[in-house]
Design a protein around this motif. Structure first.
Motif, short mmCIF file in Angstrom:
data_model
loop_
_atom_site.label_atom_id
_atom_site.label_comp_id
_atom_site.label_asym_id
_atom_site.label_seq_id
_atom_site.Cartn_x
_atom_site.Cartn_y
_atom_site.Cartn_z
N VAL A 112 12.32 2.97 -2.32
CA VAL A 112 12.35 4.51 -1.41
C VAL A 112 13.76 4.80 -1.64
CG1 VAL A 112 12.18 5.25 0.81
CG2 VAL A 112 10.76 3.30 0.43
N HIS A 113 13.78 6.22 -1.71
CA HIS A 113 15.12 6.97 -1.69
C HIS A 113 15.39 7.29 -0.17
CE1 HIS A 113 15.06 7.51 -6.20
NE2 HIS A 113 13.85 7.17 -6.13
N ILE A 114 16.16 6.14 0.23
CA ILE A 114 16.40 6.36 1.79
C ILE A 114 17.11 7.58 2.29
CG2 ILE A 114 17.33 5.13 3.75
CD1 ILE A 114 15.40 3.60 2.52
N LYS A 115 18.25 7.99 1.65
CA LYS A 115 19.05 9.23 1.94
C LYS A 115 18.21 10.47 1.99
CE LYS A 115 23.70 7.26 1.16
NZ LYS A 115 23.94 7.06 2.39
N THR B 58 19.05 3.70 -2.11
CA THR B 58 17.61 3.26 -2.29
C THR B 58 17.41 1.94 -1.70
OG1 THR B 58 18.00 2.33 -4.45
CG2 THR B 58 17.23 4.52 -4.43
N TYR B 59 16.14 1.66 -1.51
CA TYR B 59 15.82 0.58 -0.89
C TYR B 59 14.58 0.05 -1.52
CZ TYR B 59 16.24 -3.73 2.41
OH TYR B 59 16.20 -5.06 2.66
N VAL B 60 14.36 -1.46 -1.85
CA VAL B 60 13.21 -1.83 -2.35
C VAL B 60 12.49 -2.85 -1.16
CG1 VAL B 60 12.09 -3.39 -4.25
CG2 VAL B 60 14.22 -1.99 -4.75
N PHE B 61 11.07 -2.51 -1.12
CA PHE B 61 10.31 -3.28 -0.32
C PHE B 61 9.36 -4.00 -1.28
CE2 PHE B 61 11.83 0.19 2.48
CZ PHE B 61 12.19 -0.57 3.55
N LYS B 62 9.02 -4.84 -0.99
CA LYS B 62 7.98 -6.08 -1.78
C LYS B 62 6.55 -6.07 -1.16
CE LYS B 62 11.80 -8.05 -4.49
NZ LYS B 62 12.37 -9.49 -4.79
N SER B 63 5.53 -6.28 -2.02
CA SER B 63 4.30 -6.45 -1.57
C SER B 63 3.30 -7.13 -2.51
CB SER B 63 3.50 -5.27 -1.14
OG SER B 63 3.38 -4.38 -2.12
N VAL C 189 21.70 -1.78 9.44
CA VAL C 189 21.43 -0.27 9.55
C VAL C 189 19.99 -0.20 8.87
CG1 VAL C 189 21.92 1.66 7.95
CG2 VAL C 189 23.81 0.21 8.68
N MET C 190 19.38 -1.21 7.82
CA MET C 190 17.93 -0.67 7.87
C MET C 190 16.95 -1.14 8.81
SD MET C 190 17.77 0.51 4.61
CE MET C 190 15.93 0.28 4.59
N GLU D 86 6.89 14.19 -2.68
CA GLU D 86 7.38 14.51 -1.23
C GLU D 86 8.00 13.39 -0.17
OE1 GLU D 86 5.17 17.15 2.27
OE2 GLU D 86 4.13 17.13 0.35
N HIS D 87 7.39 12.39 -0.37
CA HIS D 87 7.92 11.30 0.68
C HIS D 87 8.74 10.32 0.00
CE1 HIS D 87 5.19 11.95 4.04
NE2 HIS D 87 4.89 12.73 3.22
N HIS D 88 9.31 10.67 -1.42
CA HIS D 88 10.58 10.01 -1.78
C HIS D 88 10.34 8.47 -2.17
CE1 HIS D 88 12.75 13.99 -1.30
NE2 HIS D 88 12.09 13.85 0.22
N TYR D 89 9.43 8.13 -2.60
CA TYR D 89 9.26 6.69 -3.28
C TYR D 89 8.31 6.68 -4.15
CZ TYR D 89 4.56 5.96 -0.90
OH TYR D 89 3.28 6.15 -0.63
#
Length: 262
Positions: A37-40, A70-75, A96-97, A200-203
């Motif tokens: 995810v592109h957080i900013k 950016t931040y990485v979520f795993k699944s 912060v996250m 559009e949702h930056h991920y």
């Protein structure tokens, strides 16, 4: 000599046909995904549609200045036969996250899809309560292209899709895993989706590893007291809860619903 050469060529052709005919297509396994995810950028979009509140805006902008780009979520996605189940991998978030995550770039949602039965379920926690959605599979209009990419060792073909009326998604699927499924709510292509992006949702979300196995899947989600809602019922529930016009804008509501449903 020519006769022997023709025999070799003929045997080679027959062997290739037999190999293709009896090629092994996995019926079960576990796919590991990473969602970046592109957080900013996500939060800038969120602020642009949020009801103007100087205090809230100042607070979010302070958090954004400390947040990673950016931040990485795993699944993981387990699949077997006509079923698949996606689940988040638990991970510790920084301070912060933890304060930012509830804005909706990842709800740690569990998804269950039965492709043959056209059934879908999802479970997430929102505002301290479980939200259980039960409906048909999400409608997605796909257009397959001639672009290819290698993902996690599989040759994948690109498809462009539109869902929820106007949300554009790019996906890469492989027919080497014939189940028409994918991460989160995605499905509907001639094989497993191993990569996708929602600009559009930056991920974006891509498979990092595919392990072939025979996992045991269950369609059960949540607790017995969790009442399932259709997508339409969920939309009405969230619209009432968000206070459109008073506490939030229509654009903010629509942005949130995409994150909840996709």
């Amino acid at each position: 000599m020519k006769k022997n050469l023709w025999i070799v060529v003929l045997l080679s052709l027959v062997t290739n046909v037999l190999v293709a005919q009896y090629a092994h297509f996995p019926s079960g396994g576990v796919i590991h995904f990473e969602k970046t995810v592109h957080i900013k950028n996500f939060m800038k979009r969120q602020l642009s549609i949020t009801k103007n509140d100087n205090f809230d805006r100042s607070y979010v902008e302070q958090l954004m200045s400390k947040a990673p780009t950016t931040y990485v979520f795993k699944s993981t996605l387990s699949f077997q036969g006509d079923e698949s189940r996606s689940e988040p991998v638990k991970q510790e978030l920084s301070g912060v996250m933890r304060n930012l995550v509830w804005y909706g770039f990842d709800y740690s949602t569990t998804y269950y899809k039965h492709i043959k039965n056209n059934s879908f379920k999802s479970l997430l926690e929102y505002g301290g309560s479980n939200i259980l959605t039960q409906d048909s599979l999400l409608a997605i209009k796909w257009k397959i292209t001639n672009e290819y990419r290698n993902i996690a060792g599989y040759t994948c073909r690109r498809a462009n899709g539109v869902l929820l009326d106007s949300i554009f998604v790019v996906a890469f699927y492989t027919d080497e895993i014939p189940l028409s499924s994918g991460p989160a709510s995605l499905h509907g292509l001639p094989g497993m989706i191993l990569g996708a992006a929602v600009p559009e949702h930056h991920y974006s979300i891509y498979a990092t590893k595919v392990e072939l196995s025979q996992p045991v899947l269950t369609a059960e989600l949540g607790k017995k007291r969790d009442k399932p809602m259709s997508r339409k019922e969920l939309s009405a529930f969230m619209r009432d809860r968000m206070g459109i016009g008073e506490w939030s804008t229509v654009e903010e509501f629509n942005f949130l619903m995409v994150n909840l449903l996709l």
